[in-house]
Scaffold this motif. Structure first.
Motif, short mmCIF file in Angstrom:
data_model
loop_
_atom_site.label_atom_id
_atom_site.label_comp_id
_atom_site.label_asym_id
_atom_site.label_seq_id
_atom_site.Cartn_x
_atom_site.Cartn_y
_atom_site.Cartn_z
N LEU A 70 -5.52 78.04 -68.28
CA LEU A 70 -4.19 78.65 -68.40
C LEU A 70 -4.24 80.18 -68.41
CD1 LEU A 70 -2.55 76.27 -71.05
CD2 LEU A 70 -2.36 76.20 -68.55
N PRO A 72 -5.32 82.55 -66.23
CA PRO A 72 -4.88 83.33 -65.07
C PRO A 72 -3.37 83.52 -64.97
CG PRO A 72 -6.64 81.83 -64.43
CD PRO A 72 -6.26 81.49 -65.85
N SER A 73 -2.58 82.60 -65.51
CA SER A 73 -1.13 82.77 -65.42
C SER A 73 -0.68 84.00 -66.20
CB SER A 73 -0.41 81.52 -65.94
OG SER A 73 -0.72 81.27 -67.31
N ARG A 74 -1.29 84.21 -67.37
CA ARG A 74 -0.95 85.42 -68.12
C ARG A 74 -1.51 86.66 -67.43
NH1 ARG A 74 -2.06 87.16 -74.44
NH2 ARG A 74 -1.03 89.18 -74.22
N THR A 76 -1.85 87.10 -64.31
CA THR A 76 -0.93 87.40 -63.20
C THR A 76 0.25 88.22 -63.69
OG1 THR A 76 -1.54 85.44 -61.94
CG2 THR A 76 0.64 86.37 -61.51
N ARG A 77 0.87 87.80 -64.78
CA ARG A 77 2.04 88.52 -65.30
C ARG A 77 1.67 89.95 -65.67
NH1 ARG A 77 2.71 83.61 -68.10
NH2 ARG A 77 1.97 84.57 -70.04
N ASP A 80 0.76 92.16 -62.56
CA ASP A 80 1.92 92.49 -61.74
C ASP A 80 2.79 93.58 -62.37
OD1 ASP A 80 1.09 90.71 -59.85
OD2 ASP A 80 2.48 89.11 -60.41
N TRP A 109 -7.78 81.16 -58.51
CA TRP A 109 -6.74 82.16 -58.78
C TRP A 109 -7.07 83.47 -58.07
CZ3 TRP A 109 -7.59 86.92 -61.03
CH2 TRP A 109 -6.44 87.68 -61.27
N THR A 112 -6.14 83.73 -54.52
CA THR A 112 -4.72 83.82 -54.18
C THR A 112 -4.17 85.23 -54.25
OG1 THR A 112 -3.92 83.48 -56.45
CG2 THR A 112 -4.40 81.50 -55.12
N ARG A 113 -4.92 86.17 -54.80
CA ARG A 113 -4.39 87.53 -55.02
C ARG A 113 -4.46 88.37 -53.74
NH1 ARG A 113 -1.16 88.54 -59.20
NH2 ARG A 113 -1.67 90.73 -58.83
#
Length: 388
Positions: A70, A72-74, A76-77, A80, A109, A112-113
């Motif tokens: 979990l 990578p989701s943080r 990402t935020r 960004d 992850w 995907t960047r």
């Protein structure tokens, strides 16, 4: 005339960063600070307690659970929120990313960047596959192979700590991989008074030395070299440096009690103290099962300090070690040639001095941190199509 493209902000992604201990931790901090001295804006993203703080001019982002599925989701935020353009530089060592060195979600992850520049520094790359290994080791080998290919998809740049890692990359990426040695993570100019104090405490020698992790793959050869060298002359002693050096010393004198008074171990020391102790010895003995390579920071530490050093070749040894003549290099892992090379240097102070001078010069010209920064800042090849 079009306006020049803005300079990307560096974002170093790492599995460890101070206060966490480890070679990748030390290297990432050293590199980040060197990039800021070169005028770059640098952020570091690593696991740790929640928060953002400054480490000198480096902005450090600590994210709990960064390397969990979990995490990578943080990431990402938070990424960004940072203005672009962004350059992601992943310090890749499979075991430093948790999940028993099989963190496929994090590698996926990263792939995907595509809105960011994506660079990877492969310190290590895959677990070696052997059909005779246990099933779990074969699974690990296969998984790390998949992870390397995920990371290599559309990279802007790829760096390898030794050329041998290149063959584990996809064929289209191999010609683009750039060799970038790992510099010493210790201070390269220890205080002269500190060196003199170490020598005064140690007393007369000559002193052999070893700096490392005392892995089982090394200690057998190390013991087989040190014991005959110490027994050949009663004045000789050995100084063992590194976190588990005391455990190795205890085992060594347990098997060879006649050497008890001539084996000294210092255990874990701050970097400044390690450098002062290394600089105080007469000859370093550094055997490696896969041979000396440019990713061995224990060798780089000795070179940077101008220490005369005996080591060996192996299947990962780069050709430049023969060309530079910066170490006493023996072919293969047999112990007798290592003992002979050490004996020759111990009996010839002038040759030791000259070898140390060549070591320091080779380090400055080929391996120093400044050379790393130069490689990173100059233009390089890319495997990705130009952005529109």
């Amino acid at each position: 005339m079009p306006a020049p493209s803005p300079t990307p902000t560096w974002h170093l992604l790492t599995g460890e960063y101070p206060p966490q201990r480890g070679g990748v931790s030390d290297y990432t901090r050293m590199l980040a600070q060197a990039l800021t001295r070169a005028g770059q804006q640098v952020h570091v993203w690593a696991p740790g307690d929640t928060g953002v703080h400054l480490d000198g001019d480096v902005t450090v982002h600590a994210i709990p659970g960064l390397l969990t599925p979990l995490g990578p989701s943080r990431l990402t935020r938070e990424l960004d929120k940072c203005p672009g353009p962004r350059r992601l530089l992943l310090q890749y060592v499979p075991h430093a990313f948790g999940m028993k060195a099989m963190n496929v979600p994090f590698c996926a992850w990263f792939a995907t960047r595509r809105q960011d520049e994506r660079w990877v520094f492969f310190h290590e790359i895959v677990y070696p596959w052997n059909p005779r290994d246990r099933l779990r080791h074969q699974v690990l080998a296969g998984t790390t192979w998949v992870m390397a290919r995920l990371l290599a998809q559309g990279l802007d740049r790829a760096f390898v700590s030794i050329p041998a890692w290149t063959r584990h990359l996809p064929a289209n990426v191999q010609p683009l991989a750039e060799w970038c040695p790992i510099p010493s993570t210790l201070p390269v100019d220890p205080d002269v008074a500190a060196i003199q104090q170490v020598r005064a405490v140690l007393g007369p020698g000559p002193w052999l030395g070893h700096f490392g992790t005392y892995a089982p793959s090394i200690t057998g050869t190390l013991e087989a070299v040190l014991v005959p060298l110490l027994r050949a002359e009663r004045q000789r002693k050995v100084l063992l440096l590194g976190r588990t050096s005391r455990e190795f010393a205890q085992a060594l004198v347990g098997r060879h009690p006649d050497l008890t008074e001539r084996v000294v171990a210092r255990g874990a020391l701050p970097g400044e103290d390690v450098a002062a102790h290394l600089a105080a010895v007469d000859l370093l003995v550094q055997p490696y099962p896969d041979g000396v390579t440019s990713r061995r920071t224990t060798v780089m530490a000795g070179l940077s300090l101008g220490c005369p050093l005996v080591t060996n070749t192996g299947h990962h040894t780069e050709p430049l070690w023969r060309e530079l003549d910066a170490v006493a290099l023996v072919e293969g892992t047999a112990t007798a040639p290592l003992v002979q090379a050490a004996e020759r240097l111990l009996s010839n102070p002038t040759e030791r001095l000259q070898l140390g001078e060549r070591a320091a010069r080779a380090y400055r010209e080929h391996f120093a941190l400044e050379r790393t920064v130069e490689r990173l800042l100059r233009p390089g090849p890319s495997s990705r199509e130009p952005r529109s």
